[in-house]
Every structure is written in structure tokens, then in C-alpha cells.
Design a protein around this motif. Structure first.
Motif, mmCIF file in Angstrom:
data_model
loop_
_atom_site.group_PDB
_atom_site.id
_atom_site.type_symbol
_atom_site.label_atom_id
_atom_site.label_comp_id
_atom_site.label_asym_id
_atom_site.label_seq_id
_atom_site.Cartn_x
_atom_site.Cartn_y
_atom_site.Cartn_z
ATOM 1 N N ARG A 1 0.832 -1.212 0.000
ATOM 2 C CA ARG A 1 0.000 0.000 0.000
ATOM 3 C C ARG A 1 0.865 1.260 0.000
ATOM 4 O O ARG A 1 0.550 2.230 -0.686
ATOM 5 N N LEU A 2 1.935 1.216 0.769
ATOM 6 C CA LEU A 2 2.858 2.359 0.776
ATOM 7 C C LEU A 2 3.449 2.591 -0.606
ATOM 8 O O LEU A 2 3.541 3.728 -1.074
ATOM 9 N N LEU A 3 3.868 1.509 -1.238
ATOM 10 C CA LEU A 3 4.447 1.626 -2.578
ATOM 11 C C LEU A 3 3.432 2.209 -3.558
ATOM 12 O O LEU A 3 3.762 3.101 -4.348
ATOM 13 N N GLN A 4 2.197 1.734 -3.505
ATOM 14 C CA GLN A 4 1.156 2.278 -4.396
ATOM 15 C C GLN A 4 0.949 3.768 -4.145
ATOM 16 O O GLN A 4 0.860 4.570 -5.088
ATOM 17 N N ALA A 5 0.853 4.147 -2.871
ATOM 18 C CA ALA A 5 0.636 5.558 -2.531
ATOM 19 C C ALA A 5 1.808 6.409 -2.999
ATOM 20 O O ALA A 5 1.616 7.497 -3.560
ATOM 21 N N CYS A 6 3.023 5.935 -2.776
ATOM 22 C CA CYS A 6 4.207 6.708 -3.179
ATOM 23 C C CYS A 6 4.280 6.854 -4.691
ATOM 24 O O CYS A 6 4.673 7.915 -5.200
ATOM 25 N N ARG A 7 3.877 5.823 -5.423
ATOM 26 C CA ARG A 7 3.860 5.946 -6.888
ATOM 27 C C ARG A 7 2.856 7.011 -7.324
ATOM 28 O O ARG A 7 3.133 7.806 -8.221
ATOM 29 N N ILE A 8 1.690 7.033 -6.697
ATOM 30 C CA ILE A 8 0.672 8.043 -7.034
ATOM 31 C C ILE A 8 1.185 9.448 -6.714
ATOM 32 O O ILE A 8 0.947 10.395 -7.458
ATOM 33 N N LEU A 9 1.903 9.567 -5.593
ATOM 34 C CA LEU A 9 2.348 10.883 -5.115
ATOM 35 C C LEU A 9 3.713 11.301 -5.663
ATOM 36 O O LEU A 9 4.222 12.360 -5.329
ATOM 37 N N GLY A 10 4.306 10.453 -6.496
ATOM 38 C CA GLY A 10 5.574 10.825 -7.137
ATOM 39 C C GLY A 10 6.793 10.675 -6.254
ATOM 40 O O GLY A 10 7.823 11.325 -6.486
ATOM 41 N N ILE A 11 6.710 9.814 -5.238
ATOM 42 C CA ILE A 11 7.853 9.559 -4.358
ATOM 43 C C ILE A 11 8.598 8.343 -4.898
ATOM 44 O O ILE A 11 8.014 7.262 -5.025
ATOM 45 N N PRO A 12 9.875 8.480 -5.222
ATOM 46 C CA PRO A 12 10.599 7.361 -5.837
ATOM 47 C C PRO A 12 10.872 6.230 -4.848
ATOM 48 O O PRO A 12 11.223 6.482 -3.693
ATOM 49 N N PRO A 13 10.698 4.977 -5.293
ATOM 50 C CA PRO A 13 11.019 3.826 -4.454
ATOM 51 C C PRO A 13 12.368 3.209 -4.835
ATOM 52 O O PRO A 13 12.772 3.232 -5.996
ATOM 53 N N ILE A 14 13.052 2.667 -3.826
ATOM 54 C CA ILE A 14 14.292 1.924 -4.042
ATOM 55 C C ILE A 14 14.131 0.569 -3.357
ATOM 56 O O ILE A 14 13.728 0.494 -2.189
ATOM 57 N N LEU A 15 14.463 -0.501 -4.078
ATOM 58 C CA LEU A 15 14.249 -1.866 -3.606
ATOM 59 C C LEU A 15 15.578 -2.605 -3.485
ATOM 60 O O LEU A 15 16.405 -2.538 -4.395
ATOM 61 N N THR A 16 15.772 -3.308 -2.354
ATOM 62 C CA THR A 16 16.958 -4.158 -2.223
ATOM 63 C C THR A 16 16.545 -5.602 -1.985
ATOM 64 O O THR A 16 15.423 -5.893 -1.558
ATOM 65 N N GLU A 17 17.498 -6.496 -2.262
ATOM 66 C CA GLU A 17 17.340 -7.925 -1.979
ATOM 67 C C GLU A 17 18.607 -8.422 -1.309
ATOM 68 O O GLU A 17 19.719 -8.205 -1.821
ATOM 69 N N GLN A 18 18.447 -9.068 -0.156
ATOM 70 C CA GLN A 18 19.589 -9.633 0.569
ATOM 71 C C GLN A 18 19.943 -10.999 -0.013
ATOM 72 O O GLN A 18 19.108 -11.914 0.012
ATOM 73 N N TYR A 19 21.137 -11.129 -0.526
ATOM 74 C CA TYR A 19 21.652 -12.382 -1.069
ATOM 75 C C TYR A 19 20.555 -13.149 -1.826
ATOM 76 O O TYR A 19 20.121 -14.228 -1.423
ATOM 77 N N PRO A 20 20.080 -12.582 -2.944
ATOM 78 C CA PRO A 20 18.950 -13.186 -3.653
ATOM 79 C C PRO A 20 19.190 -14.617 -4.120
ATOM 80 O O PRO A 20 18.246 -15.393 -4.246
ATOM 81 N N LYS A 21 20.461 -14.983 -4.333
ATOM 82 C CA LYS A 21 20.746 -16.361 -4.747
ATOM 83 C C LYS A 21 20.269 -17.349 -3.681
ATOM 84 O O LYS A 21 19.778 -18.437 -3.983
ATOM 85 N N GLY A 22 20.370 -16.955 -2.413
ATOM 86 C CA GLY A 22 19.960 -17.834 -1.337
ATOM 87 C C GLY A 22 18.553 -17.568 -0.824
ATOM 88 O O GLY A 22 17.843 -18.496 -0.436
ATOM 89 N N LEU A 23 18.152 -16.299 -0.803
ATOM 90 C CA LEU A 23 16.870 -15.930 -0.200
ATOM 91 C C LEU A 23 15.757 -15.712 -1.228
ATOM 92 O O LEU A 23 14.620 -15.430 -0.857
ATOM 93 N N GLY A 24 16.089 -15.841 -2.486
ATOM 94 C CA GLY A 24 15.063 -15.744 -3.519
ATOM 95 C C GLY A 24 14.710 -14.314 -3.893
ATOM 96 O O GLY A 24 15.253 -13.356 -3.339
#
Length: 197
Positions: free
Chosen positions: A39-62
Motif C-alpha cells: 500500500r505504501l508503494l502504491q501511494a508513493c507511486r501516485i504521489l511521485g515519491i521514488p522507491p528503491i528496492l533491495t534484496e539480501q543475497y537473492p541467490k539464497g533468499l530468492g
């Protein structure tokens, strides 16, 4: 006025930390945490707030779970507990070095904590969305939130953040964002934390 933690759509970034498939079965209230973050991500997209996404060791954690709704975001893979890695710092620079970060994800005592400390040391204001942050253990989660509050981070809820970003029912995107708040945020077991304050 400095230091009160007023949110604004200006100079703000949304940080989405490590909401990954292999963490699903072991994380306290995982489904509800991700629902609030979505919901936060949807709201921020509507309001023009940029999102940044990380993944911890994606090879192991998917990969990031699909229900976050992060399609179109390129995740920054990492092994550090902090999200503040070189590629994220470069993205922050390209966004004009935002003054505020809205932070959600997993885990409170590890990646959320280390990210918060790094951002605070850089002079950024950090808003942790308590009902969109979790850990494998509720004790680790609640003690981490308490510790981060002591360090100067602001704690809030999903709905609190969204409404403070809007600031006014006459906001041109109010009706669009209001639809995200039709139902209250699901319970994520925070009452124990607030009864101890």
C-alpha cells in the motif's frame, strides 16, 4: 521546523528492504507486513515519491515476493545488512540526495537497523513504518523498534505515513490514495510495543 519529523512528498524516498520469498515462512506477520508495504508503494507511486528496492543475497533468499507489487523496479542485490550500498547511494545521488527516507521491510534488528543508522549518520531523517517492518522474532522486532526510536528515527504506521504525505483532503490525488485506505491496516502485533512505551 527541524526535528519534528513532518513528512512531505518533496525530497523523500521510499526504501523497500528485502521482502523476499525465502523469508516468508519464518518472518512474523509476513503477509500483513508485505500488504502494508505494498500500500505504501502504491501511494508513493501516485504521489511521485521514488522507491528503491533491495534484496539480501537473492541467490539464497530468492526474489522479492510478487504481492509487494514492485514490478518495474530493479532490485539492488546486497550482502551487507545496510541498504546503503554503492549502487543505492548512486541512486540517491541521482534523485538529488533526498532529505527523508520512509523505510519498511525485513528484518528490524538487522537490515532495517543498519540502514537506519547509516542514513541518520548521513544526516537523513528516517521514518520507520512499524506495521510494515518485521523480524523472525517478535522480541527482536520490538526491541529493534525501541532502539531505533532512541537513535532518532521516527516511528509511524502505514496509514499515518500516507495521510501525512497527503496533508490535505483537497490534494489532487486524495481520492486515488484514499482508496488504498478503505480497509484498516491488518494487525501486525504492535500493541505489545506501544504498551511498553
Amino acid at each position: 521546523m527541524a526535528g519534528i519529523g513532518r513528512l512531505s512528498t518533496q525530497s523523500t524516498v521510499l526504501l523497500l528492504c528485502d521482502m523476499q520469498e525465502k523469508l516468508r515462512p519464518t518472518t512474523f506477520h509476513f503477509t500483513n507486513i508485505v500488504s502494508n508495504a505494498a500500500r505504501l508503494l502504491q501511494a508513493c507511486r501516485i504521489l511521485g515519491i521514488p522507491p528503491i528496492l533491495t534484496e539480501q543475497y537473492p541467490k539464497g533468499l530468492g526474489p522479492t515476493v510478487s504481492e509487494l507489487g514492485a514490478e518495474g523496479l530493479k532490485p539492488h542485490p546486497k550482502t551487507r545488512f545496510s541498504m546503503v550500498i554503492d549502487s543505492v547511494e548512486n541512486e540517491l545521488k541521482s534523485l538529488g540526495n533526498p532529505k527523508r527516507a520512509i523505510l519498511c521491510g525485513i528484518e528490524a534488528q538487522a537490515c532495517i537497523a543498519c540502514t537506519t543508522y547509516d542514513l541518520l549518520e548521513k544526516g537523513m531523517e528516517v521514518h520507520i513504518v512499524a506495521d510494515a517492518v518485521s523480524s523472525r522474532s517478535q522480541a527482536d522486532r520490538l526491541f529493534a523498534l525501541s532502539r531505533l526510536k532512541q537513535s532518532g528515527a521516527f516511528l509511524n504506521t502505514t496509514e499515518g505515513v500516507i495521510l501525512q504525505l497527503l496533508q490535505d483532503a483537497s490534494h489532487p490525488n486524495f481520492k486515488q490514495v484514499q482508496k488504498l485506505l478503505t480497509h484498516p491496516s491488518p494487525d501486525t502485533g504492535l500493541l505489545a510495543f506501544f504498551s511498553s512505551l
